[in-house]
Design an enzyme around this catalytic site. Structure first.
Site, mmCIF file in Angstrom:
data_model
loop_
_atom_site.group_PDB
_atom_site.id
_atom_site.type_symbol
_atom_site.label_atom_id
_atom_site.label_comp_id
_atom_site.label_asym_id
_atom_site.label_seq_id
_atom_site.Cartn_x
_atom_site.Cartn_y
_atom_site.Cartn_z
ATOM 1 N N GLN A 79 0.929 -1.236 0.204
ATOM 2 C CA GLN A 79 0.293 -0.170 -0.286
ATOM 3 C C GLN A 79 0.845 1.000 0.073
ATOM 4 O O GLN A 79 0.746 2.562 -0.248
ATOM 5 C CB GLN A 79 -1.105 -0.409 0.756
ATOM 6 N N HIS B 152 -1.903 1.672 -4.390
ATOM 7 C CA HIS B 152 -2.090 3.029 -4.442
ATOM 8 C C HIS B 152 -1.104 3.455 -5.428
ATOM 9 O O HIS B 152 -1.321 4.698 -4.653
ATOM 10 C CB HIS B 152 -2.539 3.490 -2.879
ATOM 11 N N CYS C 197 1.270 18.333 -20.119
ATOM 12 C CA CYS C 197 1.466 17.430 -20.504
ATOM 13 C C CYS C 197 1.972 17.560 -21.893
ATOM 14 O O CYS C 197 1.571 17.911 -22.812
ATOM 15 C CB CYS C 197 0.505 16.609 -21.174
#
Length: 580
Positions: free
Chosen positions: A138, A213, A245
């Site tokens: 996680q 995650h 981007c």
């Protein structure tokens, strides 16, 4: 029932949950848990922030965790908890987005400076021993990658389709390859995978560590979904401004040059999974988890997970809770099936499952350890975890990792000693075999050689030139003496100047007497000179010259003798019976 084993001696058991059973011999059960992990063939580890705290990465839900720290450091923001900055609604306004980017930049710097902890090193040791099937983490720090484990999420290709009909070809058959591929680029020599092609690209190995995650290593565009390294945009994130981007920017410039309408430029965001949003690579994670649960029918045909270790997590995230429960159900079912099969194989009858007894560790001593939970606190609500874990190890994950590494080192020393003993035994056997061969070689006599000639002389001589051995003659029987008296002398043939003589046996010409019955009305007259039957001399038969029947009064047996062997045909004489 869950067995409670504290890593520190003297730790009292918590009042809840009620299904906990305190171990009477904690050291024995601790060694049993370590042995279960080291003997596991397909170990799955689900870990949380607790394994990275010692590396300088803060956890989330403790008193000094990230949620409380963010709330304390930002009093003007009226945050109910730092959890608000890990919610998908953080991108709804620019202020919370700026705070989120600054927080990610700080966590990225901490992750870059962090080093693998002893537990990370223990995971690498288990992987080197071939015991580790998968690590589901996680954490977003990606320290597992620094420890040497392969890291990433496979991509599930939804566009892949099978051909409607089987291709008619003489090539090798198509095998069903896994419908996943890794995000890492394929080798340049591997053929491309095209839908419906006869030769599919080889399946790339699934990474050992799967981040549940996301990770702080990458950013991705919310519009075109292209991925970029986060380290190239740390300065922009530190200022609180999400970068644009580059792929969308280049595409927008190209569209303007060709006169097409603008589509907009997306912004990059950290590839971290937030609350109330879907995982970008959720299908890949689900596919890997499904294969680890049920096993793969391809390759070596190995089964799914057989041992589960959950460490350093409070199990608050719904997706992780469901994953842990499914893995626990799978390993406990396999463990019960194995023990029942072994018991029923010995008795021939199914073994009934014993009823659990509260407060007793007898059942825990006999049952195998398949599911282990390692953390300071037991997850809540406790009623949800009844029957999920076989053992709760209360303590620090790093202390348990040290014990695990000590046991691994001890087994390595024992294995090396066993190999050394085996090598010495092989050397002793080789030495004994060599000494036996040397002793046999000494016992053998050397072959004698002829000093007059270089080549060894042959012992074979012609049979005719061999000197006949003198043997004592047996006394002659009466038949032999009679035969010698009536047989001609044996011829002797001399071979030149040699004294060897070849004896040629004489050829006997027996006489066959054929008698005819006397006609009716004729009286038999004895005639001493004329035989009553026909004499036939035949030299084509090999009858003995002597007969066992005595000569008749009316029969005369004679031989035509000469100096040598007669070469004339047998003479026929016919006797006629008449009145005198």
């Amino acid at each position: 029932m869950t067995l409670f084993v504290p890593l520190e001696a003297g730790s009292p058991p918590p009042p809840t949950p009620s299904f906990l059973v305190r171990s009477v011999t904690p050291n024995l059960h601790l060694r049993k848990a370590i042995k279960a992990i080291l003997k596991a063939k397909r170990l799955v580890v689900v870990c949380g922030a607790g394994i990275s705290v010692s590396a300088g990465i803060p956890d989330f839900r403790s008193e000094s965790g990230l949620f409380q720290t963010l709330k304390r450091d930002n009093p003007k923001e009226a945050l109910s908890s730092g959890r608000d900055l890990f919610d998908a609604s953080v991108f709804n306004n620019e202020h919370t987005t700026s705070m989120f980017c600054q927080m990610i930049a700080q966590l990225s710097e901490l992750s870059q400076a962090a080093s693998p902890t002893p537990f990370h090193q223990a995971l690498r040791s288990l992987d080197d021993r071939g015991r580790l099937l998968r690590v589901y983490t996680q954490n977003i720090d990606a320290i597992e990658l620094k420890s040497g484990l392969s890291f990433g999420v496979p991509e599930f290709d939804k566009r892949r389709a099978r051909p409607r009909s089987k291709p008619k070809s003489t090539g090798p058959p198509i095998t069903d390859q896994p419908a996943i591929s890794t995000s890492s680029p394929c080798p340049p020599d591997s053929p491309p995978m095209t839908p419906g092609s006869r030769y599919m690209s080889p399946a790339v190995e699934v990474p050992r560590c799967i981040p549940l995650h996301g990770t702080l290593q990458t950013l991705h565009c919310q519009t075109c979904m292209h991925t970029f390294p986060l380290e190239n945009y740390v300065s922009s994130l530190t200022s609180g401004t999400p970068p644009y981007c580059p792929e969308c920017t280049q595409m927008e410039e190209t569209r303007q040059l060709v006169g097409k309408r603008a589509r907009g430029v997306g912004k990059l965001r950290p590839s971290v999974v937030l609350y109330n949003e879907l995982h970008k690579d959720g299908e890949g994670v689900g596919e890997v988890a499904r294969r680890d649960l049920v096993g793969s029918s391809k390759g070596k045909g190995r089964s799914g997970v057989d041992t589960l270790l959950v460490v350093g997590t409070s199990l608050k995230v719904p997706g992780t809770k469901r994953l842990v429960r499914e893995f626990s159900k799978a390993v406990r079912a396999r463990g019960c099936t194995t023990s029942k099969d072994a018991a029923s194989a010995s008795t021939g009858l199914p073994t009934p499952a014993p009823s659990p007894c509260k407060g007793s560790a007898t059942l825990a001593d006999d049952s195998p350890i398949k599911s282990i939970y390692l953390n300071f606190d037991f997850p809540g609500p406790t009623r949800e975890w009844d029957g999920v874990f076989d053992m709760w190890l209360q303590g620090d994950a790093q202390n348990f990792a040290d014990l695990l590494q000590e046991e691994i080192a001890k087994e390595a020393v024992e294995k090396e000693a066993a190999l050394e003993r085996k090598r010495k035994r092989e050397e002793e056997v080789t030495h004994l075999e060599g000494s036996e061969e040397a002793g046999l070689a000494k016992k053998k006599k050397p072959k004698t050689e002829n000093p007059n000639s270089e080549k060894p002389t042959s012992k074979w001589t012609p049979k005719a030139l061999k000197t006949p051995s003198v043997r004592p003659r047996k006394p002659k029987s009466k038949h032999r003496e009679a035969m010698d008296t009536i047989t001609p002398s044996t011829r002797r043939i001399k071979l030149g100047s040699s004294k060897t003589a070849i004896l040629l046996p004489p050829r006997y010409i027996p006489e066959v007497c054929i008698t005819t019955p006397v006609p009716r009305g004729v009286k038999a007259v004895q005639c001493p000179c004329t035989p009553p039957a026909t004499h036939i001399k035949d030299r084509g038969t090999s009858m003995s010259p002597l007969s066992d029947y005595p000569p008749s009064d009316t029969t005369e047996i004679g031989y035509d003798e000469s100096d040598g062997v007669s070469d004339k045909l047998p003479a026929i004489r016919t006797a006629q019976y008449g009145r005198g």
